[in-house]
Design an enzyme around this catalytic site. Structure first.
Site, PDB file in Angstrom:
ATOM      1  N   PRO A   2      -1.946   3.799  -8.828  1.00 48.56           N
ATOM      2  CA  PRO A   2      -1.103   3.427  -9.749  1.00 48.56           C
ATOM      3  C   PRO A   2      -0.989   1.939  -9.952  1.00 48.56           C
ATOM      4  O   PRO A   2      -0.778   1.097  -9.193  1.00 48.56           O
ATOM      5  CB  PRO A   2       0.431   3.718  -9.172  1.00 48.56           C
ATOM      6  CG  PRO A   2      -0.140   4.410  -7.828  1.00 48.56           C
ATOM      7  CD  PRO A   2      -1.219   4.119  -7.661  1.00 48.56           C
ATOM      8  N   GLU A   3      -1.260   1.556 -11.203  1.00 48.14           N
ATOM      9  CA  GLU A   3      -1.187   0.249 -11.675  1.00 48.14           C
ATOM     10  C   GLU A   3      -0.368   0.028 -12.950  1.00 48.14           C
ATOM     11  O   GLU A   3       0.555   1.001 -12.872  1.00 48.14           O
ATOM     12  CB  GLU A   3      -2.536  -0.269 -12.169  1.00 48.14           C
ATOM     13  CG  GLU A   3      -3.550   0.013 -11.207  1.00 48.14           C
ATOM     14  CD  GLU A   3      -4.901  -0.662 -11.552  1.00 48.14           C
ATOM     15  OE1 GLU A   3      -5.226  -1.537 -12.322  1.00 48.14           O
ATOM     16  OE2 GLU A   3      -5.882  -0.104 -10.804  1.00 48.14           O
ATOM     17  N   HIS A  95       3.455  15.813   1.502  1.00 54.43           N
ATOM     18  CA  HIS A  95       3.873  14.680   1.742  1.00 54.43           C
ATOM     19  C   HIS A  95       4.888  13.953   1.338  1.00 54.43           C
ATOM     20  O   HIS A  95       5.254  12.779   0.745  1.00 54.43           O
ATOM     21  CB  HIS A  95       2.357  13.601   1.343  1.00 54.43           C
ATOM     22  CG  HIS A  95       1.348  14.052   1.635  1.00 54.43           C
ATOM     23  ND1 HIS A  95       0.834  14.340   2.863  1.00 54.43           N
ATOM     24  CD2 HIS A  95       0.148  14.669   0.743  1.00 54.43           C
ATOM     25  CE1 HIS A  95      -0.464  14.878   2.887  1.00 54.43           C
ATOM     26  NE2 HIS A  95      -0.816  15.038   1.419  1.00 54.43           N
ATOM     27  N   ARG A 114      -0.833   8.571   1.891  1.00 49.83           N
ATOM     28  CA  ARG A 114      -1.138   7.749   2.608  1.00 49.83           C
ATOM     29  C   ARG A 114       0.022   6.702   3.085  1.00 49.83           C
ATOM     30  O   ARG A 114      -0.253   5.891   3.969  1.00 49.83           O
ATOM     31  CB  ARG A 114      -2.354   6.900   2.262  1.00 49.83           C
ATOM     32  CG  ARG A 114      -3.617   7.652   2.472  1.00 49.83           C
ATOM     33  CD  ARG A 114      -4.546   7.421   1.298  1.00 49.83           C
ATOM     34  NE  ARG A 114      -5.316   6.165   1.807  1.00 49.83           N
ATOM     35  CZ  ARG A 114      -6.544   5.616   1.022  1.00 49.83           C
ATOM     36  NH1 ARG A 114      -6.571   6.405  -0.141  1.00 49.83           N
ATOM     37  NH2 ARG A 114      -7.051   4.611   1.286  1.00 49.83           N
ATOM     38  N   ARG A 157      -8.864 -23.567  -9.982  1.00 48.79           N
ATOM     39  CA  ARG A 157      -9.033 -22.362  -9.090  1.00 48.79           C
ATOM     40  C   ARG A 157     -10.528 -22.069  -9.004  1.00 48.79           C
ATOM     41  O   ARG A 157     -11.056 -21.943 -10.146  1.00 48.79           O
ATOM     42  CB  ARG A 157      -8.187 -21.374  -9.312  1.00 48.79           C
ATOM     43  CG  ARG A 157      -6.759 -21.475  -9.353  1.00 48.79           C
ATOM     44  CD  ARG A 157      -5.784 -20.239  -9.285  1.00 48.79           C
ATOM     45  NE  ARG A 157      -4.559 -20.581  -9.296  1.00 48.79           N
ATOM     46  CZ  ARG A 157      -3.928 -21.072  -8.394  1.00 48.79           C
ATOM     47  NH1 ARG A 157      -4.572 -21.116  -7.240  1.00 48.79           N
ATOM     48  NH2 ARG A 157      -2.616 -21.457  -8.370  1.00 48.79           N
TER      49      ARG A 157
END
Length: 286
Positions: A2-3, A95, A114, A157
DNA sequence: AGGTCGGCCTGGCAGC
DNA sequence: TGCTGCCAGGCCGACC
């Protein structure tokens, strides 16, 4: 995983269904979800609270509750926030970690194979903003996100541009999938030091980020393994990938082979023709 | 201080 | 066959 597009898809599906509802019961079945806070403490904080609205910041889902209280959830790798209609059985969900019962009998359940997913209760808008701002950079789909904002964040950076994109403090909501897709769209190699990009690169990177995320939103997110939307349905963005997970297949732009490498410790997919590698630093002579 | 890396966690799969 | 060990990855804390 999921983003931003996946989390936003869930938010859109749930927002109207939870707004104005009261949480009549909260059951945290997995102490890891709230750690180091005890589940009972979070359950007590949630019971009896009304949900004013559901919003998203980066990959966080935030339920604004009454009494200036906030439930901040993160799906991490395999978390799902599912809508279970009154009468449906939620107990058999695989789960199952958390169950929130609403006053209309419907439920929100958090499942997570997880167990990386988290839920945090924060009291007070100030503390919430501090929590989010410490972790998250600008929202890439907000109007304020421009190529110049990206360029300023990258200034000086040396990190590879892929590591930069995955760092939520630089830009919020981008993960491994959309980083690959954005870099391919921009024609930029993931290992290129971000501070060395030119102004024109930032224009293309900005456009690539926005296009990749909007494509993901338009397809209700990508279901690579565990991701499901709030209704338990798969997204279809995984069928639209230009580059991600397409090793060995032809590049959609030039037809050359897509290759896989490691960048920022993540499996990364590139077309070596369309995304030219930075020159390697010269090794000093012996 | 910026950047990198290991740990968290589980299921799936490679290898013996 | 059955076991071991490794890999995936978002985020955080430790380390350089």
């Amino acid at each position: 995983m999921p983003e931003l597009p996946e989390v936003e898809t869930i938010r859109r599906q749930l927002a109207e269904r939870v707004a104005g509802r009261t949480i009549v019961d909260a059951q945290v079945l997995d102490p890891l979800w709230t750690a180091p806070v005890a589940p009972a403490e979070v359950e007590t904080a949630l019971r009896g609270r009304a949900v004013e609205r559901l919003r998203r910041r980066g990959k966080y889902l935030i339920a604004d509750l009454d009494e200036d209280r906030y439930l901040v959830m993160h799906l991490r790798m395999t978390g799902n926030l599912l809508w279970v209609a009154a009468g449906d059985d939620a107990a058999d969900r695989a789960h199952l970690r958390v169950r929130l019962v609403l006053d209309d009998g419907n439920r929100l359940v958090f499942t997570d194979q997880r167990r990386f997913g988290t839920g945090v209760v924060i009291d007070g808008r100030e503390l919430l903003e501090r929590y989010l701002d410490a972790r998250l950079g600008p929202e890439p789909l907000d109007p304020g996100f421009t190529p110049d904002v990206l360029r300023a964040a990258a200034h000086g950076r040396r990190a590879p541009v892929k590591a930069f994109l995955l760092d939520q403090r630089r830009v919020a909501g981008i993960g491994n999938i959309y980083a690959d897709e954005a870099l391919f769209r921009a024609g930029i190699h993931p290992l290129k030091p971000v501070g060395r990009l030119r102004r024109a690169d930032f224009e293309r990177l900005h456009a690539g980020i926005v296009a990749a995320l909007e494509k993901g939103l338009a397809h209700q997110g990508a279901s690579i393994d565990d991701y499901r939307d709030a209704n338990g349905e798969q997204g279809s963005m995984q069928n639209e990938f230009l580059i991600h997970l397409r090793a060995g297949q032809p590049c959609p732009r030039c037809g050359g082979p897509v290759t896989k490498l490691v960048a920022a410790g993540r499996g990364t997919y590139v077309c070596r023709n369309c995304q030219r590698a930075p020159r390697r630093r010269r090794v000093p002579a012996p």
